[in-house]
Design a protein around this motif. Structure first.
Motif, mmCIF file in Angstrom:
data_model
loop_
_atom_site.group_PDB
_atom_site.id
_atom_site.type_symbol
_atom_site.label_atom_id
_atom_site.label_comp_id
_atom_site.label_asym_id
_atom_site.label_seq_id
_atom_site.Cartn_x
_atom_site.Cartn_y
_atom_site.Cartn_z
ATOM 1 N N ILE A 164 0.834 -1.210 0.000
ATOM 2 C CA ILE A 164 0.000 0.000 0.000
ATOM 3 C C ILE A 164 0.868 1.259 0.000
ATOM 4 C CG2 ILE A 164 -1.770 1.275 1.265
ATOM 5 C CD1 ILE A 164 -2.798 -1.379 2.318
ATOM 6 N N PHE A 215 -5.479 1.988 -9.453
ATOM 7 C CA PHE A 215 -6.417 1.728 -8.368
ATOM 8 C C PHE A 215 -6.794 0.246 -8.333
ATOM 9 C CE2 PHE A 215 -11.021 1.243 -7.719
ATOM 10 C CZ PHE A 215 -11.106 1.561 -6.393
ATOM 11 N N THR A 266 -3.709 -1.984 -7.294
ATOM 12 C CA THR A 266 -3.428 -1.962 -5.850
ATOM 13 C C THR A 266 -4.525 -2.637 -5.064
ATOM 14 O OG1 THR A 266 -3.733 0.369 -6.284
ATOM 15 C CG2 THR A 266 -1.896 -0.231 -4.877
ATOM 16 N N PHE A 267 -5.753 -2.429 -5.494
ATOM 17 C CA PHE A 267 -6.870 -3.026 -4.776
ATOM 18 C C PHE A 267 -6.772 -4.553 -4.828
ATOM 19 C CE2 PHE A 267 -11.320 -4.352 -4.265
ATOM 20 C CZ PHE A 267 -11.572 -3.738 -3.055
ATOM 21 N N SER A 315 -3.905 -5.788 -2.658
ATOM 22 C CA SER A 315 -4.115 -5.813 -1.209
ATOM 23 C C SER A 315 -5.161 -6.849 -0.823
ATOM 24 C CB SER A 315 -4.452 -4.424 -0.663
ATOM 25 O OG SER A 315 -5.401 -3.792 -1.464
ATOM 26 N N VAL A 316 -6.176 -7.060 -1.676
ATOM 27 C CA VAL A 316 -7.152 -8.117 -1.386
ATOM 28 C C VAL A 316 -6.455 -9.477 -1.404
ATOM 29 C CG1 VAL A 316 -9.160 -9.366 -2.283
ATOM 30 C CG2 VAL A 316 -9.173 -6.879 -2.198
ATOM 31 N N PHE A 340 -4.303 -9.869 1.591
ATOM 32 C CA PHE A 340 -5.192 -9.987 2.745
ATOM 33 C C PHE A 340 -5.741 -11.411 2.852
ATOM 34 C CE2 PHE A 340 -9.460 -9.571 4.622
ATOM 35 C CZ PHE A 340 -9.105 -9.039 5.843
ATOM 36 N N MET A 366 -8.342 0.022 2.015
ATOM 37 C CA MET A 366 -7.551 -0.739 1.054
ATOM 38 C C MET A 366 -7.256 0.079 -0.197
ATOM 39 S SD MET A 366 -8.880 -4.560 0.995
ATOM 40 C CE MET A 366 -8.518 -5.693 2.306
ATOM 41 N N PRO A 390 -5.636 3.182 -1.962
ATOM 42 C CA PRO A 390 -4.710 4.281 -1.759
ATOM 43 C C PRO A 390 -5.354 5.583 -2.236
ATOM 44 C CG PRO A 390 -4.036 2.954 -3.626
ATOM 45 C CD PRO A 390 -5.219 2.269 -3.014
ATOM 46 N N ALA A 393 -4.796 7.139 -5.706
ATOM 47 C CA ALA A 393 -5.421 6.668 -6.936
ATOM 48 C C ALA A 393 -6.627 7.519 -7.334
ATOM 49 C CB ALA A 393 -5.822 5.209 -6.792
#
Lengths: 308, 288
Positions: A235, A284, A287-288, A291-292, A295, B125, B127, B130
């Motif tokens: 992140i 976006f 990264t999403f 991180s999912v 996680f 979650m 950032p 973005a």
């Protein structure tokens, strides 16, 4: 302490004032929808437009994304980010971990406290000040690094650290060396301090050497901390753009260009807001998903090892 | 644990431990020195004029020159005023939103509670960087660019997410007996909030405040993009502008950096517990 009785108890009582509850949440969600959700969704939809500030925007379908596929400068930024991430989870963990191990081996708790504070103290400085001080360390003329090299007779090694494409990215990565005043140090320290001394004493009684203890006790017990720091590294990697923006603006020769800088350049210098929105949305989503993924993986692993 | 070893063996063991401990202290001190050196150099150089920097690069500033600070303060004082305003407004709003929403999420059950809380947690979650471009356009449409509001309002939204989660987790952990007792005495929801939750939440209030202050003080891209009026620049951005204005006046630059560091240094010195909790606050939240 547990959540279940709380909810069960609360269930009986507040039925009457339920509208009040929603009313109490209105300010929060008004803020979040207007300034977090709406921009994210709007960016996603505008990425399908030829979005200009002044003129009317035209719908152009997937054109922006098609353009992105062939955008070499954009994909190169991910190479840079990968290198930073790799360094972020190897050398930037190694030295702090070493320091933590040494620190908890100290017997004098007063000296331990003083050293701990001294090691963490640089965290008290604003990020931008740290960045500019390192900018001065790398300064080709009167910078600390070159001055030092010249004075110890290694003047031939002196160079324009941030101005040379070959050294610029690594120079940025080495900012804050030896990386002790960092989140990893803090997390490892609290992690090992929470383990409790009994387990270390038991290991010592069984005749475990310090090195054995490190590999057989400390490292396995820090598993949770490592996973946590990995999520944060993913992140926070975007934060690295601040350093690059302040010191190199992505240069020289795009050697320190990061996704966020490319996005801002496309929008503010190129005026191509639709394309910039497409890049933002891609970043976006990447990264999403990342991180999912991390996680879910860490959650699965946590369920496997009952010891934690 | 050494009770088994005989007398003659004990001595060399003690010396070995002593050498070991001393070398650990030495290595750690060296590491601490390396970490602190840039800031030490900054402080020393901030008292030197250009000639002194050339003549005694590593040395102490003798005589001490305070002019650098006078000049730096003259150029940066508006940045401090702006940042203090933004910090105060953001912290107050974040605490209010966080306490109220955290209390509601932690202590009441209602339709959509989990769904709404997931909506908040989801933002953790993502950032914020973005969504920078669309947020910029939104602020432009709302005519907020180049006003103090563009610095305050989005920063409230950004910092409220973690605050709500931290407050919820903390308030959930408060003993149920207190709430039961309050109910027995007929306290209403707002009264419970006012007399139980708010006073007991003091430690988490400290953590969230420090977390928010550090975030606002360090925020870079957003003020860089949305504010061009010099008097509205925050310290983080102002320092960049200041850097451009005084590129080779190193003494003046370092004085500016030192000034910019002072507020956080004071917080670290006097509230180091909350400061460190604030720095690692995001961590404990994503851990849950």
């Amino acid at each position: 302490m547990t959540a279940s009785p709380v909810v069960a108890k609360a269930k009986k009582r507040p039925r009457k004032i339920k509208p009040m509850l929603y009313l109490g949440l209105v300010p929060l969600f008004a803020m979040l929808f207007l300034f977090s959700y709406y921009p994210a969704i709007n960016g996603l939809s505008k990425s399908f437009f030829d979005w200009k500030f002044i003129a009317k925007s035209d719908f152009i379908g997937w054109d922006n994304y098609q353009k992105m596929l062939g955008d070499k400068a954009w994909w190169e930024t991910f190479q840079h980010i990968s290198l930073v991430l790799l360094a972020g989870v190897t050398i930037m963990w190694l030295l702090p971990l070493l320091a933590v191990e040494m620190l908890i081996s100290l017997r004098n708790s007063r000296i331990q406290y003083i050293l701990r504070t001294a090691l963490l103290f640089p965290l008290a400085f604003p990020v931008i000040v740290t960045i500019y001080m390192w900018g001065f360390i790398y300064n080709p003329n009167q910078g600390i690094l070159n001055t030092l090299l010249k004075q110890i007779g290694l003047g031939s090694l002196a160079q324009n650290w941030l101005g040379d494409p070959k050294t610029a990215l690594w120079s940025l990565i080495f900012i804050n060396f030896p990386w002790i005043a960092s989140l990893p140090f803090f997390v490892f320290l609290t992690g090992l301090q929470n383990i409790g001394t009994e387990i270390f004493e038991a290991a010592a009684l069984d005749g475990a050497s310090r090195l054995q203890r490190f590999f057989l006790i400390d490292l396995p017990l820090l598993g949770r901390q490592f996973r946590l720091l990995f999520i944060l590294a993913v992140i926070n990697i975007l934060q690295f753009g601040v350093t690059a923006q302040a010191l190199t603006e992505g240069g020289p020769d795009n050697a320190t260009m990061f996704p966020i800088l490319r996005i801002l350049n496309v929008a503010f210098r190129g005026g191509d807001w639709g394309y910039s929105a497409a890049l933002s949305s891609t970043l976006f989503i990447i990264t999403f998903l990342a991180s999912v993924f991390v996680f879910l993986v860490s959650r699965g692993e946590r369920q496997n090892d009952k010891s934690l | 644990m050494t009770s088994l070893s005989s007398q003659p063996l004990r001595r060399p063991r003690q010396t070995r431990v002593k050498i070991e401990q001393t070398s650990l202290v030495l290595i750690l001190s060296l590491m601490a020195f390396l970490g602190l050196f840039p800031y030490l150099f900054m402080l020393l150089t901030s008292f030197k004029n250009n000639q002194q920097i050339v003549d005694s690069y590593w040395g102490l500033p003798i005589p001490i020159h305070f002019e650098n600070y006078v000049a730096a303060w003259d150029q940066t004082r508006y940045y401090f005023l702006t940042t203090f305003t933004v910090v105060a407004a953001t912290v107050a709003a974040v605490l209010l939103l966080g306490l109220l929403s955290g209390f509601i999420f932690a202590r009441f059950s209602f339709l959509g509670r989990n769904f709404l809380f997931t909506l908040v947690g989801l933002l953790l979650m993502v950032p914020s960087i973005a969504a920078l471009i669309p947020l910029f356009v939104l602020s432009k449409d709302l005519k907020m660019l180049n006003t103090i509001w563009v610095l305050i309002i989005p920063s409230i939204a950004g910092n409220a997410v973690l605050a709500v989660i931290l407050f919820k987790n903390f308030i959930e952990a408060i003993q149920q007996e207190l709430f039961d007792a309050a109910q027995v005495f007929g306290a209403s929801g707002p009264q419970i909030f006012r007399y139980i939750v708010a006073p007991l939440s003091f430690p988490i209030i400290g953590t969230v405040s420090l977390l928010t202050m550090i975030n606002v003080w360090n925020d870079f891209f957003w003020p860089l993009l949305t504010v061009t009026d010099d008097k509205l620049r925050t310290v983080a951005i102002g320092i960049q502008f200041f850097q451009g204005q005084n590129a080779t006046d190193y003494g003046g630059l370092m004085a500016g950096y030192t000034l910019a560091s002072l507020p956080l240094l004071v917080l670290f010195t006097f509230l180091s517990k909350y400061f460190l909790a604030g720095i690692s606050g995001g961590l404990t939240a994503s851990d849950k």
